[in-house]
Design an enzyme around this catalytic site. Structure first.
Site, PDB file in Angstrom:
ATOM      1  N   TYR A   1       0.816  -1.220   0.000  1.00 53.31           N
ATOM      2  CA  TYR A   1       0.000   0.000   0.000  1.00 53.31           C
ATOM      3  C   TYR A   1       0.848   1.269   0.000  1.00 53.31           C
ATOM      4  CZ  TYR A   1      -3.819  -3.195   1.257  1.00 53.31           C
ATOM      5  OH  TYR A   1      -4.718  -4.222   1.278  1.00 53.31           O
TER       6      TYR A   1
ATOM      7  N   LYS B   1       3.841 -15.315   2.558  1.00 55.55           N
ATOM      8  CA  LYS B   1       3.732 -16.102   1.325  1.00 55.55           C
ATOM      9  C   LYS B   1       5.163 -16.416   0.891  1.00 55.55           C
ATOM     10  CE  LYS B   1       1.227 -17.773  -2.109  1.00 55.55           C
ATOM     11  NZ  LYS B   1       0.345 -18.945  -1.940  1.00 55.55           N
TER      12      LYS B   1
ATOM     13  N   ASP C   1      -2.604 -18.206   2.247  1.00 63.13           N
ATOM     14  CA  ASP C   1      -3.780 -18.904   1.697  1.00 63.13           C
ATOM     15  C   ASP C   1      -4.302 -19.918   2.706  1.00 63.13           C
ATOM     16  OD1 ASP C   1      -1.285 -19.963   1.190  1.00 63.13           O
ATOM     17  OD2 ASP C   1      -1.739 -20.732  -0.804  1.00 63.13           O
TER      18      ASP C   1
ATOM     19  N   ASP D   1      -4.865  -6.713   6.234  1.00 60.75           N
ATOM     20  CA  ASP D   1      -6.082  -6.000   5.861  1.00 60.75           C
ATOM     21  C   ASP D   1      -7.195  -7.024   5.607  1.00 60.75           C
ATOM     22  OD1 ASP D   1      -7.863  -4.129   4.967  1.00 60.75           O
ATOM     23  OD2 ASP D   1      -6.826  -3.655   3.101  1.00 60.75           O
TER      24      ASP D   1
ATOM     25  N   ASP E   1     -10.374  -8.440   8.468  1.00 59.97           N
ATOM     26  CA  ASP E   1     -11.797  -8.349   8.133  1.00 59.97           C
ATOM     27  C   ASP E   1     -12.457  -9.727   8.175  1.00 59.97           C
ATOM     28  OD1 ASP E   1     -11.954  -5.649   7.857  1.00 59.97           O
ATOM     29  OD2 ASP E   1     -12.687  -5.669   5.788  1.00 59.97           O
TER      30      ASP E   1
END
Ligand code: NAD
Length: 360
Positions: free
Chosen positions: A146, A195, A227, A251, A255
């Site tokens: 980001y 990852k 994942d 992020d 959620d």
């Protein structure tokens, strides 16, 4: 010594829910002989109305002088409010990004806790929920994808876009230290999510987390690919205590973790940095649709105040008291409208605050 607490009431339901959290803080101050000195700080729409911008230099400076800041939520109805006719850098949310950046808050912590009494709101099956779960997502907030370089360009007549995911070892180390510190205050388990089978930034992440872990022999830790982590959160959320991860993975996973509890009005959050300073706020927004009606659930903000006591002021006992009072109120059958179910007693924002205060 008095602790200095900045108070951002904010917009929409913000002032109503913050008033209840302050009531709760006053109660623990009285019980534990502490003194809290409150300073009002304007942010978001309230600041636009008063000063023409969502965060003034003076407001940021004031916030920086506090031991911690408690916030409601900011923003209005994004379709009808005049705040959203302003250029993007003058809208309420720009103030939120500016205060986080201006105060150097690089660690975002979002607990996801399932209350036995609110199990019905959880979308997972009973056999998965078991006796509930209690985890926090510790997300790096100021680096990674980001904040990396990005551009859109045309090459050989084809439009292309590139985003860059960059992390320095210093950025990884400071968030990892925060994650392990938080784990020491909890069940002493860290799951670091990356990852590393694909990304160089994740391989560096893993290396630095391994180094940091050496200084926390009491903390059990593991690495998990993102994942798999996304699947495990819905398959068996009980296995997690602290999920430590970079900005974008955090992020998404935070959620997902919130959603599996099913109760947005109950979820607190904190944005932290290396020292004990933090900004504490509910995970939900300013709910303009129900503002001013005394029906908003103040519990997420009250639990944010509890986090403030625990992580910024080191008043763990007082924080435990608040958490226990919230649990007791639910056990006693009181609910605001968002978590109401058959057979329970519906109460308003102020009544919920009073009921929690009574139980401290
Ligand atoms: P929201 O979280 O404000 O509301 C979503 C739904 O949940 C609404 O129906 C609302 O009534 C309900 N809700 C939220 N909190 C509740 C509570 N405590 N008690 C009972 N019901 C509650 O999200 P939204 O409607 O998408 O956004 C509204 C405004 O909030 C926007 O301006 C948005 O930008 C802003 N926002 C601010 C923050 C923040 O301050 N950190 C975070 C998210 C959204």
């Amino acid at each position: 010594m008095a602790f200095k607490i900045g108070v951002i009431r904010g917009d929409g339901i913000g002032p109503e829910i913050v008033a209840e959290a302050v009531k709760v803080l006053d109660k623990v101050a009285e019980k534990y002989g502490q003194e809290f000195d409150y300073t009002e700080i304007l942010l978001g729409g309230a600041s636009i109305d008063a000063a023409g911008e969502p965060l003034t230099k003076e407001a940021l400076e004031t916030a920086g002088k506090m031991d911690a800041v408690l916030m409601g939520s900011i923003g209005g109805n994004t379709t009808t409010s005049p705040w959203y006719k302003l250029p993007a850098n003058l809208r309420p949310e720009a103030g939120l990004l500016a205060i986080r950046k201006g105060l150097g808050l690089f660690a975002n912590m979002r607990p996801a806790y399932l209350y036995e009494e609110l199990k019905a709101a959880c979308p997972l099956r009973d056999e998965i929920i078991g006796d509930g779960f209690d985890l926090v997502v510790m997300r790096e907030l100021t680096g990674g994808l980001y904040f990396g370089e990005r551009r859109t360009y045309v090459e050989d007549g084809i439009e292309k876009a590139v985003d860059t995911l960059t992390y320095g070892e210093d950025e990884i180390r400071r968030i990892a230290l925060r994650g392990f510190d938080i784990a020491m205050k909890r069940r002493k388990k860290v799951t670091s999510v990356d990852k590393a089978n694909v990304l160089d930034s994740s391989r560096l992440w893993r290396k630095i987390v391994n180094e940091v872990a050496m200084d926390y022999p009491e903390v059990e830790y593991e690495h998990m690919l993102v994942d798999n982590a996304a699947m495990q959160l819905v398959r068996d959320p009980k296995q997690f205590d602290v999920i430590l991860t970079e900005n974008m993975f955090g992020d998404i996973l935070s959620d997902e973790a919130s959603m599996v509890t099913g109760s947005i009005g109950m979820l607190s959050s904190a944005s932290l940095r290396e020292d004990s300073f933090g900004l504490y706020e509910p995970s939900h927004g300013s709910a303009p649709d129900i503002a001013g009606q005394n029906i908003a659930n103040p519990i997420a903000t009250i639990l944010s105040a509890s986090m403030l006591l625990r992580y910024s002021l080191n008043l763990d006992e007082a924080a435990d008291d608040i958490d226990a009072a919230v649990k007791k109120v639910l056990e006693d059958g009181y609910r605001t409208v968002d978590i109401m179910s058959e057979g329970m007693t519906q109460v308003g924002t102020r009544e919920m605050g009073d009921l929690i205060v009574e139980r401290i």
